[in-house]
Design an enzyme around this catalytic site. Structure first.
Site, PDB file in Angstrom:
ATOM      1  N   LYS A 201       0.861  -1.184   0.000  1.00 41.34           N
ATOM      2  CA  LYS A 201       0.000   0.000   0.000  1.00 41.34           C
ATOM      3  C   LYS A 201       0.896   1.231   0.000  1.00 41.34           C
ATOM      4  CE  LYS A 201      -3.137   2.408   3.169  1.00 41.34           C
ATOM      5  NZ  LYS A 201      -4.079   2.261   4.283  1.00 41.34           N
TER       6      LYS A 201
HETATM    7  C1  R5P Z   1      -2.414   5.104   8.324  1.00 41.86           C
HETATM    8  O1  R5P Z   1      -1.359   4.770   8.740  1.00 41.86           O
HETATM    9  C2  R5P Z   1      -3.520   4.211   8.287  1.00 41.86           C
HETATM   10  O2  R5P Z   1      -2.980   2.947   8.262  1.00 41.86           O
HETATM   11  C3  R5P Z   1      -4.521   4.345   7.148  1.00 41.86           C
HETATM   12  O3  R5P Z   1      -4.982   3.078   6.840  1.00 41.86           O
HETATM   13  C4  R5P Z   1      -3.999   4.962   5.914  1.00 41.86           C
HETATM   14  O4  R5P Z   1      -3.393   6.194   6.157  1.00 41.86           O
HETATM   15  C5  R5P Z   1      -5.096   5.153   4.851  1.00 41.86           C
HETATM   16  O5  R5P Z   1      -6.045   6.019   5.276  1.00 41.86           O
HETATM   17  P1  R5P Z   1      -6.222   7.436   4.601  1.00 41.86           P
HETATM   18  O6  R5P Z   1      -6.884   7.186   3.283  1.00 41.86           O
HETATM   19  O7  R5P Z   1      -7.081   8.192   5.539  1.00 41.86           O
HETATM   20  O8  R5P Z   1      -4.869   8.045   4.433  1.00 41.86           O
END
Ligand code: R5P
Length: 288
Positions: A201
Protein backbone atom coordinates in the site's frame (compact mmCIF):
# COMPACT_ATOMS: atom_id res chain seq x y z
CA UNK A 1 27.37 -4.11 -1.67
CA UNK A 2 26.87 -2.85 -5.22
CA UNK A 3 27.68 0.74 -5.98
CA UNK A 4 24.81 3.20 -5.69
CA UNK A 5 22.54 3.07 -8.74
CA UNK A 6 22.79 6.61 -10.03
CA UNK A 7 21.30 6.06 -13.47
CA UNK A 8 18.57 8.63 -13.98
CA UNK A 9 16.76 7.15 -16.98
CA UNK A 10 15.48 3.67 -16.26
CA UNK A 11 13.56 1.25 -18.43
CA UNK A 12 10.21 0.62 -16.69
CA UNK A 13 8.11 -0.16 -19.80
CA UNK A 14 5.08 1.06 -17.88
CA UNK A 15 2.82 0.52 -20.91
CA UNK A 16 3.58 -3.22 -20.89
CA UNK A 17 1.75 -4.76 -17.87
CA UNK A 18 3.29 -7.73 -16.07
CA UNK A 19 1.53 -10.92 -17.20
CA UNK A 20 -0.46 -12.69 -14.50
CA UNK A 21 0.22 -16.33 -15.29
CA UNK A 22 -2.00 -18.75 -13.36
CA UNK A 23 -4.03 -16.28 -11.28
CA UNK A 24 -5.80 -12.97 -11.75
CA UNK A 25 -3.90 -11.14 -9.02
CA UNK A 26 -0.59 -9.54 -9.92
CA UNK A 27 2.45 -11.61 -9.04
CA UNK A 28 0.56 -14.32 -7.16
CA UNK A 29 0.34 -17.11 -9.73
CA UNK A 30 2.87 -19.30 -7.90
CA UNK A 31 1.45 -18.95 -4.39
CA UNK A 32 -0.07 -21.78 -2.41
CA UNK A 33 -3.86 -22.34 -2.37
CA UNK A 34 -4.52 -20.68 0.98
CA UNK A 35 -2.60 -17.56 0.04
CA UNK A 36 -4.47 -17.33 -3.26
CA UNK A 37 -7.77 -17.92 -1.51
CA UNK A 38 -7.19 -15.08 0.92
CA UNK A 39 -5.95 -12.68 -1.76
CA UNK A 40 -8.92 -13.64 -3.89
CA UNK A 41 -11.24 -12.50 -1.11
CA UNK A 42 -9.64 -9.03 -1.16
CA UNK A 43 -9.23 -8.55 -4.92
CA UNK A 44 -12.19 -9.11 -7.23
CA UNK A 45 -12.05 -10.96 -10.56
CA UNK A 46 -10.77 -7.80 -12.27
CA UNK A 47 -7.74 -7.91 -9.97
CA UNK A 48 -8.76 -4.72 -8.17
CA UNK A 49 -10.12 -3.88 -4.73
CA UNK A 50 -11.91 -1.08 -2.91
CA UNK A 51 -10.63 -1.33 0.64
CA UNK A 52 -11.97 0.91 3.39
CA UNK A 53 -9.26 1.97 5.88
CA UNK A 54 -10.50 2.69 9.39
CA UNK A 55 -7.39 1.73 11.40
CA UNK A 56 -6.27 5.30 12.16
CA UNK A 57 -7.12 5.00 15.85
CA UNK A 58 -4.24 2.61 16.45
CA UNK A 59 -1.90 5.58 16.78
CA UNK A 60 -4.11 8.68 16.86
CA UNK A 61 -7.17 7.71 18.88
CA UNK A 62 -10.68 8.82 17.92
CA UNK A 63 -10.01 10.26 14.47
CA UNK A 64 -12.59 12.66 13.00
CA UNK A 65 -15.21 10.53 11.29
CA UNK A 66 -14.27 7.43 13.29
CA UNK A 67 -15.56 8.51 16.70
CA UNK A 68 -18.50 6.07 16.39
CA UNK A 69 -17.55 3.24 14.07
CA UNK A 70 -20.68 1.35 15.10
CA UNK A 71 -22.93 4.15 13.87
CA UNK A 72 -21.00 5.63 10.96
CA UNK A 73 -18.87 2.87 9.46
CA UNK A 74 -20.86 -0.35 9.86
CA UNK A 75 -23.57 0.90 7.43
CA UNK A 76 -20.85 1.45 4.79
CA UNK A 77 -19.56 -2.10 4.86
CA UNK A 78 -21.74 -3.42 2.00
CA UNK A 79 -19.97 -0.94 -0.31
CA UNK A 80 -16.41 -2.07 0.52
CA UNK A 81 -14.61 -5.09 -0.97
CA UNK A 82 -12.41 -5.28 2.14
CA UNK A 83 -12.03 -3.57 5.50
CA UNK A 84 -8.71 -2.52 7.03
CA UNK A 85 -9.00 -2.25 10.81
CA UNK A 86 -7.53 -3.24 14.16
CA UNK A 87 -8.51 -6.36 16.07
CA UNK A 88 -9.93 -4.19 18.85
CA UNK A 89 -12.45 -2.57 16.54
CA UNK A 90 -13.11 -5.82 14.72
CA UNK A 91 -14.04 -7.70 17.88
CA UNK A 92 -15.93 -4.89 19.60
CA UNK A 93 -17.87 -3.24 16.79
CA UNK A 94 -17.81 -5.04 13.43
CA UNK A 95 -20.58 -7.64 13.12
CA UNK A 96 -19.15 -10.95 11.92
CA UNK A 97 -22.21 -11.26 9.70
CA UNK A 98 -21.03 -8.26 7.66
CA UNK A 99 -18.81 -10.74 5.84
CA UNK A 100 -16.17 -8.30 4.57
CA UNK A 101 -12.70 -9.77 4.18
CA UNK A 102 -10.52 -8.06 6.76
CA UNK A 103 -7.00 -6.71 6.37
CA UNK A 104 -5.89 -6.66 9.97
CA UNK A 105 -3.59 -3.94 11.30
CA UNK A 106 -0.78 -5.97 12.87
CA UNK A 107 1.81 -3.36 13.82
CA UNK A 108 1.73 -0.58 16.37
CA UNK A 109 3.23 0.84 19.51
CA UNK A 110 3.91 4.58 19.47
CA UNK A 111 1.17 7.18 19.54
CA UNK A 112 1.22 10.51 17.74
CA UNK A 113 2.97 11.81 20.86
CA UNK A 114 6.10 9.77 20.08
CA UNK A 115 8.36 8.68 17.21
CA UNK A 116 5.91 6.85 14.94
CA UNK A 117 8.45 4.64 13.23
CA UNK A 118 9.22 2.84 16.50
CA UNK A 119 6.58 0.17 15.86
CA UNK A 120 6.54 -3.49 16.74
CA UNK A 121 4.47 -6.43 15.60
CA UNK A 122 1.21 -6.05 17.51
CA UNK A 123 -0.77 -9.18 16.59
CA UNK A 124 0.21 -12.85 16.85
CA UNK A 125 -0.41 -14.84 13.72
CA UNK A 126 -2.64 -17.32 15.56
CA UNK A 127 -4.99 -14.48 16.51
CA UNK A 128 -5.12 -13.35 12.88
CA UNK A 129 -6.08 -16.93 11.99
CA UNK A 130 -8.65 -17.06 14.80
CA UNK A 131 -10.26 -13.96 13.28
CA UNK A 132 -10.12 -15.57 9.84
CA UNK A 133 -8.73 -12.39 8.31
CA UNK A 134 -7.70 -12.16 4.65
CA UNK A 135 -4.35 -10.44 5.29
CA UNK A 136 -2.31 -8.70 7.95
CA UNK A 137 -0.96 -5.16 7.51
CA UNK A 138 2.28 -3.69 8.74
CA UNK A 139 3.71 -0.19 8.49
CA UNK A 140 7.23 0.06 7.06
CA UNK A 141 9.18 3.29 7.50
CA UNK A 142 11.73 3.31 4.68
CA UNK A 143 14.10 6.16 5.45
CA UNK A 144 12.60 6.59 8.91
CA UNK A 145 14.43 6.50 12.22
CA UNK A 146 13.43 2.88 12.94
CA UNK A 147 13.63 1.72 9.32
CA UNK A 148 15.37 -1.60 10.01
CA UNK A 149 13.09 -2.45 12.93
CA UNK A 150 9.99 -1.84 10.83
CA UNK A 151 11.38 -3.92 7.96
CA UNK A 152 12.06 -6.69 10.48
CA UNK A 153 8.45 -6.43 11.68
CA UNK A 154 7.37 -7.02 8.11
CA UNK A 155 9.71 -9.93 7.38
CA UNK A 156 8.68 -11.60 10.66
CA UNK A 157 5.03 -11.39 9.62
CA UNK A 158 5.91 -12.60 6.10
CA UNK A 159 7.71 -15.65 7.55
CA UNK A 160 4.80 -16.44 9.87
CA UNK A 161 2.32 -15.75 7.08
CA UNK A 162 4.08 -18.14 4.71
CA UNK A 163 3.63 -20.92 7.28
CA UNK A 164 -0.15 -20.52 7.34
CA UNK A 165 -1.09 -18.97 4.01
CA UNK A 166 -1.61 -15.44 5.32
CA UNK A 167 -0.73 -12.54 2.96
CA UNK A 168 1.04 -9.48 4.31
CA UNK A 169 0.13 -6.00 3.13
CA UNK A 170 3.10 -3.70 3.73
CA UNK A 171 2.25 -0.03 4.06
CA UNK A 172 4.87 2.53 3.03
CA UNK A 173 4.77 5.10 5.80
CA UNK A 174 6.07 8.41 4.54
CA UNK A 175 7.37 10.66 7.30
CA UNK A 176 6.90 14.43 7.11
CA UNK A 177 10.51 14.92 6.07
CA UNK A 178 10.32 12.52 3.09
CA UNK A 179 9.18 13.52 -0.39
CA UNK A 180 6.37 11.42 -1.87
CA UNK A 181 7.85 11.26 -5.37
CA UNK A 182 8.22 8.29 -7.69
CA UNK A 183 11.86 7.87 -6.73
CA UNK A 184 11.07 7.43 -3.04
CA UNK A 185 7.86 5.46 -3.57
CA UNK A 186 9.63 3.28 -6.13
CA UNK A 187 12.40 2.53 -3.65
CA UNK A 188 10.01 1.75 -0.80
CA UNK A 189 7.47 -0.34 -2.74
CA UNK A 190 10.08 -2.42 -4.54
CA UNK A 191 11.97 -3.05 -1.29
CA UNK A 192 8.86 -4.33 0.45
CA UNK A 193 7.91 -6.59 -2.45
CA UNK A 194 11.46 -7.95 -2.69
CA UNK A 195 11.42 -8.72 1.03
CA UNK A 196 8.23 -10.73 0.68
CA UNK A 197 5.12 -8.55 1.02
CA UNK A 198 2.28 -9.97 -1.08
CA UNK A 199 0.52 -6.57 -1.31
CA UNK A 200 1.96 -3.07 -0.97
CA UNK A 201 0.00 0.00 0.00
CA UNK A 202 1.44 3.35 -0.97
CA UNK A 203 0.58 6.92 -1.87
CA UNK A 204 -0.11 8.25 -5.33
CA UNK A 205 2.35 10.67 -6.93
CA UNK A 206 1.56 12.87 -9.90
CA UNK A 207 4.76 12.24 -11.79
CA UNK A 208 5.63 8.75 -13.03
CA UNK A 209 3.35 6.75 -10.74
CA UNK A 210 3.34 4.18 -13.56
CA UNK A 211 7.05 3.62 -12.95
CA UNK A 212 6.27 2.77 -9.32
CA UNK A 213 3.63 0.19 -10.22
CA UNK A 214 5.62 -1.24 -13.15
CA UNK A 215 8.65 -1.91 -10.95
CA UNK A 216 6.62 -3.47 -8.12
CA UNK A 217 5.88 -7.14 -8.92
CA UNK A 218 2.91 -7.41 -6.51
CA UNK A 219 -0.34 -5.43 -6.33
CA UNK A 220 -0.11 -1.83 -5.20
CA UNK A 221 -3.17 -0.35 -3.51
CA UNK A 222 -3.32 3.41 -3.25
CA UNK A 223 -3.60 5.05 0.16
CA UNK A 224 -5.95 8.00 0.21
CA UNK A 225 -4.31 10.57 2.45
CA UNK A 226 -5.89 13.71 3.84
CA UNK A 227 -9.43 14.71 2.93
CA UNK A 228 -9.75 16.33 -0.50
CA UNK A 229 -12.78 17.64 -2.39
CA UNK A 230 -14.63 14.60 -3.74
CA UNK A 231 -13.78 15.23 -7.40
CA UNK A 232 -10.09 15.58 -6.54
CA UNK A 233 -10.09 12.33 -4.57
CA UNK A 234 -11.89 10.52 -7.40
CA UNK A 235 -9.39 11.96 -9.88
CA UNK A 236 -6.49 10.72 -7.76
CA UNK A 237 -8.05 7.24 -7.54
CA UNK A 238 -8.69 7.23 -11.30
CA UNK A 239 -5.13 8.27 -12.10
CA UNK A 240 -3.76 5.61 -9.75
CA UNK A 241 -5.84 2.86 -11.35
CA UNK A 242 -4.96 4.01 -14.85
CA UNK A 243 -1.35 4.14 -13.67
CA UNK A 244 -1.37 0.46 -12.71
CA UNK A 245 -2.64 0.37 -9.12
CA UNK A 246 -4.70 -2.69 -8.22
CA UNK A 247 -7.19 -0.75 -6.16
CA UNK A 248 -7.41 1.74 -3.37
CA UNK A 249 -7.38 1.64 0.42
CA UNK A 250 -8.99 4.94 1.33
CA UNK A 251 -10.05 6.22 4.72
CA UNK A 252 -10.48 9.94 5.36
CA UNK A 253 -11.68 10.68 1.84
CA UNK A 254 -14.55 8.31 2.55
CA UNK A 255 -15.44 8.64 6.22
CA UNK A 256 -14.84 12.40 6.38
CA UNK A 257 -17.03 12.97 3.32
CA UNK A 258 -20.52 14.34 3.98
CA UNK A 259 -21.80 11.44 1.88
CA UNK A 260 -19.53 8.47 2.62
CA UNK A 261 -21.82 5.82 1.14
CA UNK A 262 -22.18 7.72 -2.15
CA UNK A 263 -18.43 8.38 -2.15
CA UNK A 264 -17.69 4.68 -1.78
CA UNK A 265 -20.08 3.89 -4.62
CA UNK A 266 -18.32 6.47 -6.80
CA UNK A 267 -14.90 5.02 -5.91
CA UNK A 268 -16.19 1.57 -6.86
CA UNK A 269 -17.18 2.94 -10.26
CA UNK A 270 -13.66 4.27 -10.79
CA UNK A 271 -11.90 1.12 -9.58
CA UNK A 272 -14.12 -1.58 -11.05
CA UNK A 273 -16.02 0.05 -13.94
CA UNK A 274 -13.36 2.36 -15.38
CA UNK A 275 -15.59 5.38 -14.75
CA UNK A 276 -13.89 8.68 -15.36
CA UNK A 277 -13.65 11.08 -12.41
CA UNK A 278 -16.41 13.19 -13.96
CA UNK A 279 -18.70 10.19 -14.43
CA UNK A 280 -18.03 9.01 -10.89
CA UNK A 281 -18.66 12.48 -9.51
CA UNK A 282 -21.97 12.66 -11.38
CA UNK A 283 -22.88 9.27 -9.94
CA UNK A 284 -22.03 10.55 -6.46
CA UNK A 285 -24.16 13.69 -6.95
CA UNK A 286 -27.07 11.58 -8.19
CA UNK A 287 -27.00 9.57 -4.96
CA UNK A 288 -27.15 12.47 -2.49
C1 R5P B 1 -2.41 5.10 8.32
O1 R5P B 1 -1.36 4.77 8.74
C2 R5P B 1 -3.52 4.21 8.29
O2 R5P B 1 -2.98 2.95 8.26
C3 R5P B 1 -4.52 4.34 7.15
O3 R5P B 1 -4.98 3.08 6.84
C4 R5P B 1 -4.00 4.96 5.91
O4 R5P B 1 -3.39 6.19 6.16
C5 R5P B 1 -5.10 5.15 4.85
O5 R5P B 1 -6.04 6.02 5.28
P1 R5P B 1 -6.22 7.44 4.60
O6 R5P B 1 -6.88 7.19 3.28
O7 R5P B 1 -7.08 8.19 5.54
O8 R5P B 1 -4.87 8.04 4.43
Amino acid sequence: MPEADTKVTKDFRANQPQSNAGFHIKGSGSYDWGMKYRLGRIFREDGNTVMLAIDHGYFQGPTSGLERIDLDIVPLLPHADALMCTRGILRSVIPPAAGNPVVLRASGGPSILKELSNEQVAVAMDDALRLDVAAVAVQVFVGGEYETQSVANMTKLVDEGMRVGMPVMAVTAVGRELVRDSKYLGLATRMLAELGAQVVKTYYCEEDFGHVTAACPVPIVMAGGKKLPELDALTMAYNAIQGGASGVDMGRNVFQSLHPDAMLTAINAVVHDSATPQEANELLRSLI
